[in-house]
Structures are given as structure tokens and as C-alpha cells.
Design a protein around this motif. Structure first.
Motif, PDB file in Angstrom:
ATOM      1  N   ARG A  70       0.847  -1.194   0.000  1.00 60.03           N
ATOM      2  CA  ARG A  70       0.000   0.000   0.000  1.00 60.03           C
ATOM      3  C   ARG A  70       0.888   1.251   0.000  1.00 60.03           C
ATOM      4  NH1 ARG A  70      -3.620  -2.840   4.788  1.00 60.03           N
ATOM      5  NH2 ARG A  70      -4.471  -4.481   3.451  1.00 60.03           N
ATOM      6  N   ALA A  71       0.527   2.239  -0.784  1.00 57.40           N
ATOM      7  CA  ALA A  71       1.332   3.457  -0.883  1.00 57.40           C
ATOM      8  C   ALA A  71       1.076   4.342   0.329  1.00 57.40           C
ATOM      9  CB  ALA A  71       1.020   4.199  -2.176  1.00 57.40           C
ATOM     10  N   LEU A  72       1.788   4.040   1.382  1.00 56.82           N
ATOM     11  CA  LEU A  72       1.689   4.750   2.654  1.00 56.82           C
ATOM     12  C   LEU A  72       3.112   4.946   3.162  1.00 56.82           C
ATOM     13  CD1 LEU A  72      -1.152   2.529   4.215  1.00 56.82           C
ATOM     14  CD2 LEU A  72      -1.395   4.906   3.409  1.00 56.82           C
ATOM     15  N   PRO A 102       9.419  -2.910  -0.750  1.00 52.36           N
ATOM     16  CA  PRO A 102       9.140  -1.959  -1.831  1.00 52.36           C
ATOM     17  C   PRO A 102       9.070  -0.540  -1.285  1.00 52.36           C
ATOM     18  CG  PRO A 102       7.204  -3.332  -1.358  1.00 52.36           C
ATOM     19  CD  PRO A 102       8.282  -3.796  -0.439  1.00 52.36           C
ATOM     20  N   ASP A 103       9.498   0.427  -2.096  1.00 56.80           N
ATOM     21  CA  ASP A 103       9.547   1.821  -1.643  1.00 56.80           C
ATOM     22  C   ASP A 103       8.185   2.486  -1.876  1.00 56.80           C
ATOM     23  OD1 ASP A 103      10.416   4.234  -0.737  1.00 56.80           O
ATOM     24  OD2 ASP A 103      11.578   4.732  -2.538  1.00 56.80           O
ATOM     25  N   ALA A 104       7.170   1.945  -1.213  1.00 52.50           N
ATOM     26  CA  ALA A 104       5.802   2.390  -1.485  1.00 52.50           C
ATOM     27  C   ALA A 104       5.463   3.714  -0.804  1.00 52.50           C
ATOM     28  CB  ALA A 104       4.804   1.313  -1.070  1.00 52.50           C
ATOM     29  N   GLY A 105       6.392   4.257  -0.002  1.00 47.60           N
ATOM     30  CA  GLY A 105       6.172   5.579   0.582  1.00 47.60           C
ATOM     31  C   GLY A 105       6.687   6.676  -0.341  1.00 47.60           C
ATOM     32  N   ALA A 106       7.274   6.289  -1.483  1.00 46.01           N
ATOM     33  CA  ALA A 106       7.889   7.267  -2.384  1.00 46.01           C
ATOM     34  C   ALA A 106       6.841   8.161  -3.030  1.00 46.01           C
ATOM     35  CB  ALA A 106       8.666   6.534  -3.477  1.00 46.01           C
ATOM     36  N   ARG A 171      -3.783   3.903  -3.492  1.00 45.87           N
ATOM     37  CA  ARG A 171      -2.683   3.707  -4.445  1.00 45.87           C
ATOM     38  C   ARG A 171      -1.846   2.538  -3.927  1.00 45.87           C
ATOM     39  NH1 ARG A 171      -1.846   5.049  -9.210  1.00 45.87           N
ATOM     40  NH2 ARG A 171       0.229   5.949  -9.051  1.00 45.87           N
ATOM     41  N   ARG A 172      -1.369   1.725  -4.840  1.00 40.89           N
ATOM     42  CA  ARG A 172      -0.638   0.514  -4.452  1.00 40.89           C
ATOM     43  C   ARG A 172       0.506   0.236  -5.428  1.00 40.89           C
ATOM     44  NH1 ARG A 172      -4.118  -2.843  -1.216  1.00 40.89           N
ATOM     45  NH2 ARG A 172      -5.907  -1.580  -0.607  1.00 40.89           N
ATOM     46  N   LEU A 173       1.424  -0.591  -4.958  1.00 37.48           N
ATOM     47  CA  LEU A 173       2.366  -1.287  -5.842  1.00 37.48           C
ATOM     48  C   LEU A 173       1.914  -2.737  -5.878  1.00 37.48           C
ATOM     49  CD1 LEU A 173       5.926  -0.086  -4.739  1.00 37.48           C
ATOM     50  CD2 LEU A 173       4.590   0.640  -6.734  1.00 37.48           C
TER      51      LEU A 173
END
Ligand code: 6PG
Length: 238
Positions: A70-72, A102-106, A171-173
Motif C-alpha cells: 500500500r502506498a503509505l 518496496p519503496d511504497a512511501g515514495a 494507491r498501491r504497488l
């Protein structure tokens, strides 16, 4: 479709059986292997079961990946990586080179997806064949972060995608369909009555549902571990 279905009485039993299967498979593979974790609540029991195994996976040669995130911000309690850290990784203490967060906070999620695809390529070549991917499913038939009605660019191994706003992150990866198709083994975990109907639909025949696509488009084996509640609507209960 090459699906094997395993039905156990309780969610704890599902987790124990799935963990034993995952460990046995990883132990059979030579050299460095990869295990892609997933999010949601079902994997927590699976992680505990992995830690309780008498014959654990070959942790000293296992790379940890995430099939979706999850993009957090980093460390956010709703991140799948945060959950896995506390339920599995803290206990294992693996070296950083084996844990691929994964760099999902980017801010640039597309760039983070491309960077994570590069991680998969470095481990498995291009297109990558991940050894073992753990997946859950949602009541809407989603799996990983592949949600019905949200476009995904299947050209790359990992994509930045949208998700419904009433989920923990819009938003997700996610691994793409192509990456899930190519994975050497996929292990699906589903427990509870809420999963019975979507699971029956996904298994019944090909269609557009995300888990349904994964199940029917794969040629390598897919293992589906269910409790009796989740198996309650299958056409031929076993
Ligand atoms: C996520 C997921 C997702 C999850 C399923 C099952 O980040 O939300 O990876 O695909 O695995 O929604 O979730 P539950 O185990 O909570 O039902």
C-alpha cells in the motif's frame, strides 16, 4: 489451470498446512529462493505458523518479497511490510540483503514500481519467475493489489495501480498478472464465509475477476488453502 485445493477445519489449521507446504517447497529448491508475502489479515496466522514449523523454510537462503504494498509512509501500521515485520521478520532477523521492501512511501510511485521490478529481475532475470507467491483474496475477487475495474500495465513485473477509496490505501504497488502467471508456485489463502462466493466464482471457470484470471491463466501449480467456511460454495465440496 493447475489448481490443488486443500480444505481444513479451522483458519489455524489452514495456516499450519499452508506453512508446511510452503516450507517443504522452498526446502526442495536449490540455491537462493524467493518468497513473496501478501497483506491483509489472513497472512498473520500463516506467518505465525511458519515460525512454529518443526522444519522451517531455508531462511538463510530465502529472499523476502511482497506481492503488493500500500502506498503509505514507511512504517505505517497499514503497510503490508509493517505487518510482516512484526508477525514474521522480527523473529527471523534476516540480513538486509534478503529482505526487499518496496519503496511504497515514495512520492513517485511509478519509479518505485520500476525499481521493485529491477529487484525481481536481479533475483530471477527478466521476466522474473518468483519461486513462491502468497496471495489472499478480497470479497470483490481482488488479489495482491489487482482490483476489479482498475487498469494495470502488464508489460512490467511490478505496477503502480489504483485501488478503491474505501480500502486502506487508494494507491498501491503490485506484482502484475504477468508476474503472477510466471511465478513457479502460487499459494492462495482464504478463510471465512465472506470468501465462499467469490472463491467459487473464481474457481468455476475463466473470467475477468483478478483472482479468477490468476487461477485460470497459470500453467504452473497453484495451491489454494481454505477453511470449511470459505469452501462452502464450491461446486464439488471435498
Ligand atoms: C492488501 C492485499 C490483499 C489481501 C486480501 C485479503 O494489501 O490488501 O494484499 O490482496 O491479501 O484483501 O485480505 P484479508 O486476509 O484481510 O481478507
Amino acid at each position: 489451470m493447475t489448481v490443488e485445493i486443500d480444505i481444513a477445519a479451522t483458519p489455524d489449521e489452514v495456516a499450519a498446512r499452508a506453512a508446511a507446504r510452503a516450507a517443504a517447497y522452498l526446502n526442495e529448491q536449490p540455491g537462493e529462493v524467493s518468497l513473496a508475502l501478501s497483506g491483509g489479515s489472513t497472512p498473520k496466522r500463516f506467518h505465525a505458523a511458519l515460525l512454529a514449523l518443526e522444519t522451517p523454510p531455508p531462511w538463510n537462503r530465502t529472499h523476502i518479497l511482497w506481492s503488493d504494498e500500500r502506498a503509505l509512509p514507511d512504517g505505517h501500521p497499514d503497510r503490508n511490510t509493517t505487518m510482516a515485520q512484526s508477525t514474521l521478520l522480527d523473529a527471523l532477523g534476516l540480513p538486509a540483503r534478503q529482505v526487499h521492501v518496496p519503496d511504497a512511501g515514495a512520492a513517485d510511485l511509478e519509479a518505485a514500481a520500476a525499481a521493485y521490478a529491477d529487484v525481481l529481475t536481479a533475483l530471477h532475470g527478466s521476466p522474473p519467475e518468483v519461486d513462491l507467491v502468497i496471495l489472499g483474496m478480497g470479497a470483490d475477487g481482488h488479489t495482491a493489489s489487482l482490483f476489479p475495474g482498475f487498469a494495470v500495465d502488464d508489460a512490467a513485473a511490478v505496477a503502480a495501480v489504483g485501488a478503491p477509496v474505501d480500502t486502506p490505501a487508494p494507491r498501491r504497488l503490485t506484482f502484475t498478472f504477468d508476474t503472477l502467471r510466471r511465478a513457479r508456485r502460487v499459494l492462495v489463502l482464504a478463510t471465512g464465509e465472506g470468501k465462499a462466493e467469490p472463491l467459487a466464482t473464481a474457481l468455476a471457470g475463466p473470467g475477468d475477476g483478478p483472482l479468477q484470471r490468476v487461477l485460470h491463466e497459470r500453467t504452473n501449480p497453484t495451491w489454494v488453502f481454505l477453511d470449511q467456511a470459505a469452501a462452502g460454495r464450491l461446486e464439488e465440496p471435498r
